[in-house]
Design a protein around this motif. Structure first.
Motif, PDB file in Angstrom:
ATOM      1  N   LEU A 141       0.830  -1.198   0.000  1.00  0.00           N
ATOM      2  CA  LEU A 141       0.000   0.000   0.000  1.00  0.00           C
ATOM      3  C   LEU A 141       0.871   1.257   0.000  1.00  0.00           C
ATOM      4  O   LEU A 141       0.586   2.230  -0.719  1.00  0.00           O
ATOM      5  CB  LEU A 141      -0.916   0.001   1.220  1.00  0.00           C
ATOM      6  N   GLY A 142       1.949   1.227   0.771  1.00  0.00           N
ATOM      7  CA  GLY A 142       2.854   2.368   0.803  1.00  0.00           C
ATOM      8  C   GLY A 142       3.512   2.602  -0.548  1.00  0.00           C
ATOM      9  O   GLY A 142       3.643   3.741  -0.998  1.00  0.00           O
ATOM     10  N   GLY A 143       3.924   1.523  -1.209  1.00  0.00           N
ATOM     11  CA  GLY A 143       4.537   1.654  -2.527  1.00  0.00           C
ATOM     12  C   GLY A 143       3.577   2.228  -3.552  1.00  0.00           C
ATOM     13  O   GLY A 143       3.952   3.087  -4.360  1.00  0.00           O
ATOM     14  N   GLY A 152       2.795   8.226   0.590  1.00  0.00           N
ATOM     15  CA  GLY A 152       3.005   7.011   1.370  1.00  0.00           C
ATOM     16  C   GLY A 152       3.315   7.267   2.827  1.00  0.00           C
ATOM     17  O   GLY A 152       3.386   6.321   3.623  1.00  0.00           O
ATOM     18  N   GLY A 153       3.489   8.532   3.218  1.00  0.00           N
ATOM     19  CA  GLY A 153       3.892   8.849   4.583  1.00  0.00           C
ATOM     20  C   GLY A 153       2.997   8.299   5.677  1.00  0.00           C
ATOM     21  O   GLY A 153       3.480   7.606   6.584  1.00  0.00           O
ATOM     22  N   PRO A 154       1.683   8.575   5.642  1.00  0.00           N
ATOM     23  CA  PRO A 154       0.820   8.075   6.721  1.00  0.00           C
ATOM     24  C   PRO A 154       0.822   6.553   6.845  1.00  0.00           C
ATOM     25  O   PRO A 154       0.822   6.012   7.949  1.00  0.00           O
ATOM     26  CB  PRO A 154      -0.566   8.596   6.316  1.00  0.00           C
ATOM     27  N   VAL A 155       0.824   5.861   5.702  1.00  0.00           N
ATOM     28  CA  VAL A 155       0.820   4.391   5.736  1.00  0.00           C
ATOM     29  C   VAL A 155       2.094   3.876   6.396  1.00  0.00           C
ATOM     30  O   VAL A 155       2.050   3.043   7.310  1.00  0.00           O
ATOM     31  CB  VAL A 155       0.704   3.815   4.315  1.00  0.00           C
ATOM     32  N   MET A 156       3.234   4.381   5.940  1.00  0.00           N
ATOM     33  CA  MET A 156       4.496   3.865   6.457  1.00  0.00           C
ATOM     34  C   MET A 156       4.742   4.316   7.893  1.00  0.00           C
ATOM     35  O   MET A 156       5.388   3.601   8.662  1.00  0.00           O
ATOM     36  CB  MET A 156       5.639   4.303   5.549  1.00  0.00           C
TER      37      MET A 156
END
Length: 246
Positions: A141-143, A152-156
């Motif tokens: 999801l981040g990728g 991708g910041g919030p996911v990672m």
């Protein structure tokens, strides 16, 4: 030089400064920059333009936190992140500006929802595990989100929080993660012709804003009212995302 109004240049300059601040003081604030750039520029162009500015900011993040990364975490994430990057590249390559613009808006709104949910449900050792399966979910999801919208910041951040790492290890791991991933994205976007001369000229003009923002972030990191700033970022990003959907 891209033909933009003074207001548009002003919004782009604000976005550049926020990128710098987000890299050294307020992780996650760059989501507002995504909305600003995507509002002013064609959607695919905004993704390419912001990527180069993010790479400038990555330099400052690495200077500050380069020695604190947890490399086993990065290795665990790598396969899923690559898969997510490829899926996001396919979306960018096949979608037109309208589709990508609305896709960015949906991603931003989803990231805001994810951020709010995370604050109401803090990560704990009992609720999130950091094994290979979890890494596959967050990494893919981040990728995808970082390739399509640089979001991708919030996911990672959720995944890195789940590792229960000390703050400097968190920041160092995140700094190396985004520096590596952002560099990986360059040939993909170049391959579909998104780094046009206009984009390069525009980024050359805006890059000093990133530097200024990074220096401001380093100087005022301990003085900012995080709660108030976060609320402002969330409200403005929601407004910008809704505008992109129209």
């Amino acid at each position: 030089m891209p033909e933009l109004s003074l207001v548009a240049w002003g919004l782009l300059a604000i976005g550049a400064v926020i990128i710098g601040v987000s890299k050294t003081a307020l992780p996650g604030a760059s989501i507002l920059s995504i909305a600003l750039l995507a509002t002013v520029l064609p959607a695919r162009t905004s993704t390419a333009a912001m990527l180069l500015l993010l790479i400038v900011g990555d330099v400052f993040a690495l200077i500050a936190y380069r020695r604190h990364a947890h490399w086993p975490t990065l290795v665990r994430l790598a396969p899923a992140v690559v898969a997510g990057l490829l899926a996001g590249f396919a979306f960018l390559a096949l979608g037109n500006d309208t589709v990508v613009r609305r896709g960015i808006a949906v991603i931003l709104l989803a990231m805001i929802a994810l951020t709010l949910w995370r604050r109401r449900h803090p990560v704990s050792e009992n609720t999130v595990r950091t094994g290979w399966l979890t890494a596959a979910g967050y990494g893919s999801l981040g990728g995808f989100t970082t390739m399509v919208a640089n979001a991708g910041g919030p996911v990672m951040s959720m995944y890195f929080l789940a590792t229960r790492a000390p703050i400097k290890v968190f920041l160092g791991t995140a700094a190396w993660f985004f520096a590596i991933v952002n560099l990986m994205k360059v040939p993909f976007l170049a391959g579909i012709g998104l780094f046009t001369p206009s984009v390069l000229i525009m980024d050359a003009v805006l890059a000093p804003g990133v530097v200024i923002g990074a220096l401001i972030g380093l100087a005022v990191a301990s003085r900012i009212n995080q709660q108030l700033f976060d609320r402002i970022v969330i409200v403005l990003t929601v407004v910008g995302s809704l505008y992109l959907l129209i």
